[in-house]
Design a protein around this motif. Sequence first.
Motif, short mmCIF file in Angstrom:
data_model
loop_
_atom_site.label_atom_id
_atom_site.label_comp_id
_atom_site.label_asym_id
_atom_site.label_seq_id
_atom_site.Cartn_x
_atom_site.Cartn_y
_atom_site.Cartn_z
N ALA A 1 0.02 4.16 -2.59
CA ALA A 1 -0.70 5.32 -2.07
C ALA A 1 0.01 6.61 -2.41
CB ALA A 1 -0.86 5.18 -0.55
N THR B 1 0.80 -1.22 0.00
CA THR B 1 0.00 0.00 0.00
C THR B 1 0.83 1.26 0.00
OG1 THR B 1 -1.74 -1.17 1.19
CG2 THR B 1 -1.87 1.21 1.18
N PHE C 1 -7.28 3.35 -1.27
CA PHE C 1 -6.81 2.27 -0.40
C PHE C 1 -7.55 2.25 0.94
CE2 PHE C 1 -3.53 3.29 -3.41
CZ PHE C 1 -3.27 2.05 -3.95
N ILE D 1 -2.33 2.99 6.00
CA ILE D 1 -2.86 4.22 5.40
C ILE D 1 -3.39 5.22 6.41
CG2 ILE D 1 -5.30 3.64 5.02
CD1 ILE D 1 -2.85 5.12 2.43
N ALA E 1 3.49 8.17 2.04
CA ALA E 1 2.98 6.91 2.58
C ALA E 1 4.07 5.84 2.66
CB ALA E 1 1.81 6.41 1.73
N ALA F 1 -4.49 8.35 -1.05
CA ALA F 1 -4.88 7.49 0.06
C ALA F 1 -6.31 6.96 -0.05
CB ALA F 1 -4.73 8.26 1.38
#
Length: 395
Positions: free
Chosen positions: A72, A68, A80, A121, A331, A77
């Motif tokens: 991301a 992720t 996700f 996230i 991220a 974001a």
Amino acid sequence: MTTDVRPALLTTLCYAAMMCLAVGLNLLPVFLVNIGTSFGGDDPLSREALGRLGAVTFAGLVCGILVTGPLADRYGAKPFALLANLLTAIGLVGMALSDSYQMLLIMVFVLGLGAGMLDMILSPVVAALNPDRRTAAMNWLHSYYCVGAVVTILICTTALALGIDWRAVCWLAIVLPFGLVMGFLPLRFPEMVTEGGRTPMAGLCRRPWFLAALVAIFLGGATELGMAQWLPAYAETSLGFSPVVAGGGLLFFSIAMALGRMVVGALEHRANPYAVMAVGSAASVVLFLLGAFLDNPAWALLACIASGFAGSSLWPTMLAVTADRYPDGGASMFAALAALGNAGGILMPWIVGVVGDLHDLRWGLATSAIAPLLMLPLVGLLFIGAQRTRKLLSA
């Protein structure tokens, strides 16, 4: 159509999503014995097969975290956050409908994948939403994991006491992730980095301060999960308490962790985050040793529970100070931090078990005090580095 960013509402939804993460990781362990009976019939599943369920869940968690982060940074974001909650709901529905052990393995992987995506996230989103109060916001965010764990354990144990099937609890639990999808859908998420662009991970990994932060969060995860994983077994086998009291010890440990993070969150700007981590590290060392070596079992158990309060802020506060120092880490930076924190949570419980086999569980638990002991001087070095940078920028 998405609206403008609404920091207060989106932060609140992220807090609720952290509870969803707790559901994904705590529901399976409570029902493990019942699941073994459900799929084994007259010949329940072996301990290896049951252990494999937990291992597969964690494999999904790690995959979710590692995949992720970079994606991301590229796509934002929001996709996700939505996908993580959908995967959590799919995993719960799949568990409830599973008619074979193989199907159950797939579904707990999906559940872990959703949990890992949420774990990764939510922190950068909350950090971006609250740039002037990251330490408070991050501790509040992670306190809701503890709240979710407590609520999940209470609901599951109540269901066990009432004879309610674990599949029914899975159906009940999907309300939260589906509700979060509906809540997130109309909202716009913040950008993960400022207009200056994202700092590449390769660049971060060349900075000694960031490498020290990775080691520190590894030790923070080890401090938190070394005690959490072994507390019930230690209370029952070494302190002589009943299984019910031993399980209650873990429940109160989770409550103590939630309260500790809420207290740090409520302090806002009144406490230096490095001082908070230093005090938490030192107190954890003392409480771990008291819990391991006090002759009175009740006082020893109380020390173990109190260590949840002492060490609760180490992980989220380290995330916050790292985000303050590298606001353009994106991220991917949070993915690296989460991966190292979870790695500490894997290693320390194993070390406790190894030392417990070689000596006894008291010495195993005492060994876990090494993590906060090493973190204490490291926090001091990080503080000195942050102060030097601040002076250079203000010069």
